[in-house]
Every structure is written in structure tokens, then in C-alpha cells.
Scaffold this active site. Structure first.
Site, short mmCIF file in Angstrom:
data_model
loop_
_atom_site.label_atom_id
_atom_site.label_comp_id
_atom_site.label_asym_id
_atom_site.label_seq_id
_atom_site.Cartn_x
_atom_site.Cartn_y
_atom_site.Cartn_z
N ARG A 193 59.61 39.00 83.65
CA ARG A 193 58.86 37.87 83.06
C ARG A 193 58.26 38.12 81.68
NH1 ARG A 193 61.43 34.76 86.56
NH2 ARG A 193 60.58 34.77 88.66
N ASP A 197 66.44 41.12 93.41
CA ASP A 197 66.17 39.82 92.77
C ASP A 197 64.66 39.57 92.74
OD1 ASP A 197 66.44 37.40 91.50
OD2 ASP A 197 67.34 36.36 93.20
N HIS A 252 63.27 40.45 87.73
CA HIS A 252 62.73 39.55 86.70
C HIS A 252 61.32 40.03 86.38
CE1 HIS A 252 65.99 36.56 87.25
NE2 HIS A 252 65.97 36.99 88.50
#
Lengths: 306, 185, 428
Positions: free
Chosen positions: C64, C305, C62
Site C-alpha cells: 500500500r 495475497d 500489497h
């Protein structure tokens, strides 16, 4: 023997000796609360802040009275729970309060672990007045005090804790302390209200109230959060009351000298029948009275210089 | 090691069992004399050292006058003036005064009178329980070094000491032979 | 610019395992073997005693951006990636706005290129706004460069929508990735449900919340014939069901995260928000099952992750703090610990980090074959170091492994023939 802790966050880590010290200290304050002048100067010049992120008139009043009877200055601070959501961390709020030179912060918070987080961040002593479903140690201690005051000894004592154990901080604090003191603890409620793996805490699980009450010397009723109805924990209040409500008939299944406890406020006619709440076995008002003495004891023990 | 003998504090005997018994008897007589009998009289021992002495005094008084005197026990901890300076708070002993002290002549009893701070705390504690007609003070030993303007009404024995010395009153009730000693570290 | 990586222990899973030189020219691998003829002017990297590996491929990060650049940007995320030996990363679409259209995908690719560090591969949304209702323009997303589709973090609860997504994805031969969690079963939960959640008084998420969705997704994969990839499986049940699905020849793949095979729910004690992630840390039994799944090939890939969050967010109460931890810069040593433990051979560990994940999404990565993109990670397998989040390249420091003494460190990372990370320089 003295209490060598900065904070009182939970009963789980307390030793038997520490629990006994707190109960014995409360004896002295029970004597003080029986006097005409119910006040001692022990905490003169100390500041106690009641920081309540969740409304609880009872617990807050009990702490307030306890602090005032010790001659401490008391400030009640109830930030709206929305300020938590807005992202002001608990720590920021607490540091502000600490800047007011609070010696002891009494914290009630909707989140489990809030008291621990606070205690790590401030120099003031922190007393947990209830954090989420986690613990309510002063309630646990006043329950123990009330049991002991009735002349019951904890070793082998049969106690039934009845109701929504999964969502109860009162249940957890009592389970930790009672098991440690050698009591035989039974938890009873619908399976939807019994938390996963609770038997590993040293209690026996029952789903039927009649069975669980057999021969117990203490019945500890938990408050039913009525708003949980319809959230699939129980179908209706009516059925809950029929299956898990404490009636005078059911009290007869217990030891003849059984005492009935409830942390309040009571849902009369739901978890407890009115005639039981008002019966001679009920020690519910003793719990309230003892709450002040026990909290005075705790405030006193936590008031050592930082 | 050569140190071992010095490790144990050295005791110097100041009063033996006989001295203590005679002092208690004399104080009992003085209390009765001063108070012209025992109307309205009550004794309150200060925990922990004064409690046993208070019981002994009450017993002597009853032997002399063959009537009973109310007795109470007072824990002064909550009235101490050093609580806010301590890291850990001292253990509380129960206060038990099972009678109304108002309008009574109260004789506070303690084992050793030193700075006077304990007696100050005891008087504050007493007044929270009611309004006595008069407060008197009986001590087994007065060792001087007062820090407050307090004076005992009845004294078993005056013992001049240095501030560093430690005076201990040891009694049978605590599992010791009756004696008063000065300890030197 | 040619690079000559000399004398290292080269592992190209399934193809080569031994001491050799690697020669890179014009962004590609041109030779692997002993005594290579090195063109004049080639930069020499002495790799004696080190491992020379195909650059790692992370199927699950991620970054962002757009929307939450204070947690991580594509630039900072890519820097963290190459510092951890990852030369390719697949970015989940839960940005703001979500990556549910071509414009966002192109933006992410552009930012990745501008960073010039790791290869950035966007993953497109399954449904518009990750809302689980209407399908996103999966065809467009694919054409724009998305390597897979997922509503990560917001599992597609409606089974019909998921069926249609899987069917539709068949046309583009794209893997459908699901974060397996029944949102009703897990509602309000913030850690694994069990005796620890009971003791701490925290609302739990039962492992059944994951298992139920793994089971559903496998059934739908069987129905549709889709390529199903299960993100971060964490339970014994998941591992069992994936194993069974694979044995029946279904096109199902799975990844596991280092934290799920390294630590358990016990780490949550003390209300440690750095131990809060979703799926939650499970029990020892689950950890053993994940390890076994990695060992026997049930679990294809190790993915991080990587989920950065700002310190002040993790300072909230346990229930209020967001899920997720950073993982790119700690994945290598935690994976090598499985080698030490005898769970994985060194070669299979490299496979799980590099070759196998590339295959899962069909990326032309994870190999040192002649002509392949020169993405290479050089590792000192034995170097011991202490995890210090203050030294992370990521913008965020949310890791439960702070202070851990670990073994195995990335020394040099090369992407498309360019050295993008050198530990010696980072340390200097």
C-alpha cells in the site's frame, strides 16, 4: 409462543410457528383497520424510524401508516445514497438515529446484508424493509397473509413465481417461507433471471410460462426492472412481455380459482396485462391493504422493551 | 422427596358448579331488572375468561325472556398499560364485535375483578368501537385490591383475598369442571 | 557477527533434511552440518526441537505504499512479513501512484531497505497506470529492480495487449503475473456465484470468470513462449488447466493462497466482509482441487495475497467493502495444517513457502546453501496459539481467521544474518 427475536431481518431463519404467530397477530390488526377509528394505543410513546436509503413510497407509507395506527411516533429519514458512498458507514448513520431513542428502525437499503449489519450494531429492534436482492420479509409475510385470507392452505399449495427471480428480494422471502410451509413452489423466467443453484432452495425451475402455470393456485408476478433491458438479461421488453407476460389466456392454464399477486408497482402491459391486473383473480390491492395490518402485527411483536 | 406434595399449588374451593350456575342465573335476572327488559342491551365478554361467562349469561337471558341479545368478544391487550414494560408482547386474541355499539347499553363481562386495570383497558377499547349509551360491568368474582376507581354493577360473589393469592375461574368450556378456586403456591 | 543455530531440524528442500547446526557469518550461510566449528563470540540460538528453514518468500503482497499508508506501509508490512517467517516479499504495483515507472520502484526499494526487515522486491506494472492499454516501461522497471510484472487486481482484459506484454517481457526474462478474472463475467460480483450467493442475494462472480482468463493466458504463453505466472488460482478449472499446460512443457507456474485451500464460500454467510476477497472463496470441490494441485506439483507456491484494509473500510456493507485479507501472519500454520492432513510432506510444505517461489521469480533466495544470503526462519512446528488480530504487526486486522486455534509458530526470523524477529520478545 412469542416472537423471541430482537429483529426481523429475513424469513429464512423463521420457524413455521413464528410465521403463524405473525399471521395470527395480523388478524387482530386487520380487525382494527376495519374499524371507524383505526387506531390503538399499543405503541404509545414508542418511536419508529423509517430509514430508507432507497426511495420506496409504498413500503415507507405502509410502515408509516402501520406505526401511526399503533400510536407510535414516526420519523422518516432518507439519507441520500451518496452519503453511503462517501464512506459514512451505515452503522454511523444508525447510531445517530439510535441516539434519538428509536425503539424500532425500519431499514430499506440497496445492499444485501445491510439489515443484518445494522442489527448487530444497534440496540433498537431492526425490521428489514428490503436489502438489495436479499430479502423483503414483510412483503413475504403480507403475501402469505393474502394467500391465507383467500382460504388457501399452504400445504401442497402450487405457487408460480414469475419473472426476474435472480434480482428479487420479494422472490427470495416468498421462496423461503412458502417452501417451509409445505407449498410446491415453481420459479419461472428466462434462464438469465434464474439465480445459480436456486433449485437447492426447494423450488422447481421452469423456463416456459405456460408450462409453469399449469394447475397453480397462486401466480406471483415480480416487477420487471425495465432498466435491465440491454444488460443482456433479456433482449427487448417486447419479447419479454410476449414470453413472460401474464395474459388472461395464460391465467386460464392455472387452477380456475387462481389468485394473481404482484408486489407493485406494476408495469402494465409488460409483466401483467391490464385486464389481468384488474380482474377478479387479482388480489393486488388486497396485498396493499393487508400490508398495513401485517406490518402493524410485526411492529407490535417487535415492540417489547429492549 | 418430601417436597413433591408442596410442588403442586394447593387448591381451595370457593364456588362449585352449582354456585356458579346460581350466580349466573341471578346476574341474568339483575341485568334484566336493571335494564327493564332488553331494549338496546348487548353483552361483551372480555377475552379470555369473560367470553364464556358472557355466553352463559346470554343463554340464561334468552331462556328468561325468549329473545336474542347481541354478544361480542373483546381483546384488551392493545389497551393494556404495561405493554411498554414487557420484554415480549402478549399474544393477541381477536376482538369480534359484529354490531354497532353506539347508543347501546353494554354489559362488559369478566370472570374476576381484581385491580381494575383490565376493565379500564376494556372501556378504552370499547369506546374506540363507538359511543355506548351506558357501560355496565358483570363479574363472577370480585376479589378486591382495586388500583383504579372501578366498581362492578353485578357481582357473583365477593371473595376477600390476600394479594399473593391467585384466584382461578375454571369452566367446562375450557375442559375443566366448573369451579372457582384459590391457589396457594 | 556470527550466529550459531544449534541442534535444529534443518530442512533445505531438495538439498538437506535432518538435525544439524547452521552457521551464519557476515550475512551468509557458511556451514550446515553436525558439530560445526563455531567461531568465538558467535551468538548461539538453541533450536533443539525446532525447524530451521530457508526464510519464506511471498510472491504476492500489497504493502500500500505509496498512497494508502493508513492500510499498510512498507515498514509495517515488512514487520508483519518477518513475524510470519517471510524474509522476502514481492510487492504488487497497485499503489498510488502505481508502480509503473522506475521512480516508484526505487522508492519502494529504498523504503524496504530503510525498514531493514524483510527483503522487499517490487513487482512492476504491465501497463501504464494499470489501465490495460499502453505497456509500461518494462525494461526500465526490470533494471530498477522489479522482479516480475503484473497489473494485479486489474487484469489485462485486452488479449492483444497481453500478447505484446508477454512478447516484450521475453527480452528481460521476466515473469508475467496475471490476476485471472474476466471483468465482464465478474462485473459487479462480490463473492463466488452459487447457491450461497443466491441465498444471500449477493451478486456472484462465476468460477468461469477465472477459468476463461487462465485459459487465455495459457494460450498466449504458448503463443509467445513467455514465462507466465498465475496469481492466486482458486478454481478446479484453473488447477486442471495449469496441470495440462505443465504437462505440455509450457513455462507456466501458479500460486495458491492459504484461504483458498482452507475455507469456502460458506464463510461469507452473515455477510462477513473478512471473507470477501478476489478471487472469492469458492466451493469445497475447488478447495479439494487446490489441495490436489499443491500435492501433485501443479501449484508451485503458496502466496498470501496479503491485502490490508482499514477496519472502517471492512465495516461497509458487503458489496461496498473492499476485497482482500491480510495473510502474512497466518500463512505458516494454515500451510502446516496441510502437512497434518497428509496433503504435503513437511519438506514440500517448506518448498512451497520458500524454495519454489524463489525459483518462480528467479530470486537467489529460498535456500540454505553455503554462500546463500542468510535468510532463515526458525519455527516451532507444534506450538498452539490463537489468532488474535490485535497482536498483528500489520496495520490492518482484516482476517477471517481471528479466534482460530492454530498450530505452528515462527520463533525467530533472520534476514541477511540479522535477527529481525523474535517471538519471545514480541510476547514479552
Amino acid at each position: 409462543m412469542s416472537l423471541k427475536r430482537k429483529d426481523l431481518l429475513s424469513l429464512a431463519p423463521l420457524s413455521v410457528d413464528e410465521i403463524k404467530l405473525i399471521l395470527e397477530t395480523a388478524d387482530s390488526f386487520k380487525e382494527v383497520t376495519g374499524r371507524e377509528i383505526k387506531k390503538v394505543p399499543a405503541l404509545r410513546g414508542r418511536t419508529v424510524v423509517n430509514l430508507f436509503f432507497e426511495p420506496s413510497t409504498r413500503t415507507r407509507t405502509s410502515f408509516e401508516l402501520a406505526a401511526k395506527r399503533l400510536s407510535a411516533d414516526v420519523i422518516n429519514f432518507s439519507p441520500s445514497s451518496s452519503s453511503v458512498v462517501k464512506g459514512e458507514t451505515l452503522l454511523d448513520t444508525a447510531r445517530n438515529i439510535e441516539a434519538m431513542q428509536a425503539d424500532i428502525i425500519v431499514l430499506r437499503h440497496p445492499s444485501a446484508g445491510a439489515a443484518e449489519a445494522l442489527a448487530r450494531g444497534v440496540k433498537s429492534a431492526v425490521i428489514n424493509a428490503g436489502d438489495g436482492w436479499h430479502e423483503h420479509p414483510t412483503q413475504g409475510l403480507l403475501d402469505l397473509y393474502t394467500i391465507r385470507e383467500r382460504g388457501l392452505s399452504f400445504e401442497g399449495l402450487k405457487v408460480a413465481i414469475v419473472g426476474d427471480v435472480a434480482h428479487s428480494r420479494v422472490a427470495r422471502s416468498n421462496i423461503y417461507a412458502l417452501v417451509k410451509l409445505g407449498a410446491e413452489v415453481r420459479v419461472v423466467g428466462p434462464p438469465t433471471m434464474i439465480p445459480a443453484g436456486v433449485e437447492k432452495l426447494g423450488v422447481r425451475v421452469y423456463y416456459h410460462l405456460d408450462e409453469a402455470l399449469r394447475d397453480v393456485q397462486v401466480i406471483m408476478m415480480l416487477r420487471l426492472q425495465l432498466e435491465r433491458q440491454g444488460k443482456a438479461l433479456f433482449p427487448t421488453i417486447r419479447e419479454y412481455a410476449r414470453l413472460y407476460g401474464l395474459t388472461s389466456e395464460r391465467v386460464k392454464l392455472a387452477d380456475p380459482k387462481v389468485i394473481v399477486m404482484h408486489p407493485g408497482p406494476i408495469n402494465r402491459g409488460v409483466e401483467i396485462a391490464p385486464e389481468v391486473a384488474d380482474s377478479l383473480s387479482s388480489v393486488i390491492l388486497d396485498q396493499v391493504a393487508n400490508g398495513v395490518a401485517v406490518r402493524m402485527g410485526i411492529l407490535y411483536l417487535m415492540s417489547g422493551a429492549n | 422427596m418430601a417436597m413433591t406434595q408442596n410442588d403442586r399449588p394447593q387448591e381451595r374451593l370457593i364456588m362449585d358448579a352449582g354456585d356458579i350456575a346460581r350466580a349466573v342465573t341471578r346476574i341474568a335476572h339483575e341485568i334484566l331488572e336493571r335494564n327493564k327488559g332488553m331494549q338496546n342491551l348487548a353483552l361483551i365478554g372480555i377475552r379470555t375468561g369473560g367470553v364464556h361467562l358472557a355466553h352463559r349469561l346470554v343463554q340464561r337471558i334468552q331462556e328468561i325472556e325468549s329473545a336474542s341479545v347481541p354478544i361480542g368478544e373483546l381483546d384488551v391487550t392493545l389497551y393494556r398499560d404495561d405493554l411498554s414494560m414487557r420484554k415480549e408482547q402478549p399474544i393477541l386474541r381477536m376482538t369480534s364485535v359484529p354490531f354497532d355499539i353506539s347508543d347501546k347499553v353494554i354489559v362488559l363481562v369478566d370472570d374476576v375483578l381484581f385491580t381494575g386495570r383490565t376493565i379500564r383497558a376494556a372501556m378504552d377499547g370499547l369506546i374506540d368501537l363507538g359511543r355506548p349509551a351506558e357501560i355496565q360491568l358483570a363479574v363472577l368474582v370480585d376479589r378486591g385490591h382495586r388500583q383504579l376507581p372501578i366498581k362492578a354493577t353485578y357481582i357473583g360473589k365477593n371473595i376477600p383475598t390476600s394479594r399473593e393469592e391467585d384466584i382461578q375461574v375454571l369452566l367446562e368450556e375450557q375442559g375443566e369442571d366448573d369451579r372457582v378456586v384459590i391457589l396457594k403456591a | 557477527m556470527a550466529i550459531h543455530i544449534a541442534g535444529g531440524h534443518v530442512i533445505d528442500p531438495g538439498r538437506f533434511n535432518g538435525v544439524a547446526d547452521v552457521l551464519i557469518n557476515e550475512g551468509r550461510i557458511v556451514a550446515v552440518g553436525p558439530n560445526l566449528k563455531v567461531p568465538a563470540g558467535a551468538t548461539k540460538i538453541d533450536a533443539k526441537g525446532r525447524l530451521v528453514l530457508p526464510g519464506f518468500v511471498d510472491l504476492h503482497v500489497h504493502f500500500r505504499e505509496p498512497g494508502f499508508e493508513y492500510k499498510e506501509s512498507i515498514q509495517s508490512g515488512a514487520a508483519a512479513a518477518v513475524a510470519g517467517g517471510f524474509t522476502s516479499v514481492c510487492c504488487m504495483p497497485n499503489t498510488n501512484p502505481a508502480n509503473d515507472n522506475q521512480a516508484i520502484t526505487e522508492f519502494m526499494l529504498e523504503r524496504g531497505k530503510a525498514a531493514g526487515l524483510a527483503n522487499v522486491f517490487p513487482i512492476g506494472a504491465i501497463t501504464k497506470g494499470l489501465e490495460g492499454k499502453e505497456l509500461a516501461e518494462i525494461g526500465d522497471l526490470r533494471r530498477a529492480g522489479c522482479v516480475a510484472i503484473s497489473d494485479d487486481g486489474k487484469p489485462v482484459m485486452n488479449s492483444l495487449v497481453m500478447r505484446r506484454a508477454m512478447e516484450y517481457a521475453l527480452a528481460f526474462d521476466v515473469a508475467v503475473v496475471d490476476h485471472c478474472e474476466d471483468l465482464h463475467l465478474a462485473e459487479g460480483g462480490c463473492m463466488n456465484e452459487g447457491v450461497v450467493s443466491t441465498e444471500l442475494g449477493l451478486p456472484g462472480m462465476p468460477s468461469a470468470a477465472e477459468d476463461v482468463m487462465v485459459s487465455r493466458n495459457i494460450a498466449l504463453a504458448e503463443l509467445t513462449g513467455a514465462r507466465l505466472h498465475l496469481a492466486h488460482i482458486s478454481t478446479e478449472g484453473s488447477a486442471r488447466m495449469v496441470r495440462e499446460a505443465k504437462s505440455r512443457g509450457l513455462r507456466v507456474t501458479a500460486e495458491a493462497c492459504p484461504h483458498h485451500f482452507t475455507i469456502t464460500e460458506e464463510t461469507v454467510r452473515g455477510y462477513n466482509t473478512y471473507a470477501k476477497m478476489n478471487p472469492p472463496l469458492r466451493t469445497e470441490k475447488d478447495v479439494q482441487a487446490i489441495k490436489e494441485g499443491l500435492r501433485d506439483g501443479t501449484i508451485d507456491a503458496i502466496a498470501t495475497d496479503h491485502a490490508p484494509h482499514a477496519t472502517q473500510e471492512k465495516q461497509l456493507g458487503f458489496a461496498e467493502a473492499p476485497f482482500g485479507i491480510v495473510g502474512l501472519e497466518t500463512a505458516l500454520p494454515l500451510t502446516l495444517a496441510l502437512v497434518e492432513e497428509g496433503i504435503l510432506s513437511l519438506e514440500s510444505a517448506v518448498d512451497k513457502l520458500s524454495t519454489a517461489p524463489a525459483k518462480v521469480f528467479g530470486l537467489a533466495k529460498g535456500t540454505l546453501a553455503i554462500g546463500a544470503d542468510a535468510d532463515v526462519t526458525i519455527v516451532d512446528q507444534h506450538e498452539q496459539w490463537e489468532v488474535d488480530p490485535a497482536k498483528f504487526f500489520s496495520k490492518s486486522r482484516n482476517t477471517p481467521f481471528a479466534g482460530w486455534k492454530v498450530k505452528g509458530r515462527v520463533r525467530t526470523t533472520i534476514v541477511s544474518g540479522r535477527v529481525v524477529f523474535e517471538a519471545s520478545r514480541a510476547e514479552g
